[in-house]
Design an enzyme around this catalytic site. Structure first.
Site, PDB file in Angstrom:
ATOM      1  N   ASP A 111    -107.863 -59.611  28.536  1.00 60.90           N
ATOM      2  CA  ASP A 111    -107.508 -60.637  28.081  1.00 60.90           C
ATOM      3  C   ASP A 111    -106.953 -61.516  28.728  1.00 60.90           C
ATOM      4  OD1 ASP A 111    -107.713 -62.805  25.887  1.00 60.90           O
ATOM      5  OD2 ASP A 111    -105.473 -61.434  25.066  1.00 60.90           O
ATOM      6  N   ASP A 117    -103.546 -64.615  27.208  1.00 62.55           N
ATOM      7  CA  ASP A 117    -102.672 -64.401  26.250  1.00 62.55           C
ATOM      8  C   ASP A 117    -102.050 -63.135  25.840  1.00 62.55           C
ATOM      9  OD1 ASP A 117    -101.699 -66.899  26.795  1.00 62.55           O
ATOM     10  OD2 ASP A 117    -103.178 -67.586  25.729  1.00 62.55           O
TER      11      ASP A 117
END
Length: 213
Positions: free
Chosen positions: A8, A10
């Site tokens: 991922d 953020d």
């Protein structure tokens, strides 16, 4: 042994959650809509428009597109908290690249944002695939993004590993059939209970000995 590593963005490679939550909080305050921390957390790891659709009824006379544009404007203000690199992120990416492990990022953010953030981080050129909200029809917790990344890298889900910090992303990885490492960088361990393994951050990764052999 895992053949590819998927991340991922953020909260996993960069920590912009303080900035993102403050932008959403300003939106709610500006329109006089009540909110609490659980409401702000509900936006984490999901495409902005999909998350906003859950709350748009509280913003009378405004569309999802209008509200998301307003949030983006708040996020761009100079007084917002700065995004920082998650501990161990670049070290792990460089280590895996040197080991010739294909790398990918699967993010709920739009491509222009993701490419800008990854360029600032110095990670964009290290990636073999980047899947953004612009590349899928359904965002996390739907598995489409991670399934698309596996297809692009020509591997089975069982040959991949995902690093995630948010419940929605962990669910997406698990629904795609991928082993998932949860990072407690933005949520507590209880919120990440669906992950296969929990780590504090990427400094605790000891590749390739993660999870079952």
């Amino acid at each position: 042994m895992y053949k590819v590593a998927l991340f991922d963005l953020d909260g996993t490679l960069i920590n912009s959650e303080h900035k993102n939550r403050e932008a959403w909080a300003r939106l709610f305050r500006r329109h006089g809509v009540p909110y609490d921390d659980s409401v702000l957390r509900s936006f984490t790891g999901r495409p902005a428009k999909e998350a906003m659709a859950d709350h748009v009824a509280s913003f009378a006379g405004h569309s999802v597109d209008e509200l998301c544009a307003e949030v983006a404007a708040y996020a761009a203000l100079p007084d917002m908290p700065a995004a920082v690199t998650v501990d161990g992120a670049m070290e792990l990416l460089h280590q895996l690249q040197q080991m010739r492990v294909p790398l990918g990022v699967v993010t709920s953010g739009p491509r222009d944002y993701a490419e800008s953030a990854l360029t600032t981080l110095g990670a964009l050129q290290l990636l073999d695939v980047l899947i953004t909200a612009d590349d899928v029809s359904r965002g996390k917790p739907d598995p489409e993004g991670y399934s698309t990344a596996c297809s692009a890298l020509n591997v089975e889900p069982s040959q991949a590993i995902v690093f995630e910090d948010a419940p929605a992303g962990i669910l997406a990885a698990k629904r795609a059939g991928i082993f998932c490492v949860g990072l407690t960088t933005t949520h507590d361990a209880e919120a990440l209970a669906e992950a296969d393994v929990l780590l504090k951050d990427l400094t605790e990764v000891r590749w390739p000995h993660i999870g079952p052999s």
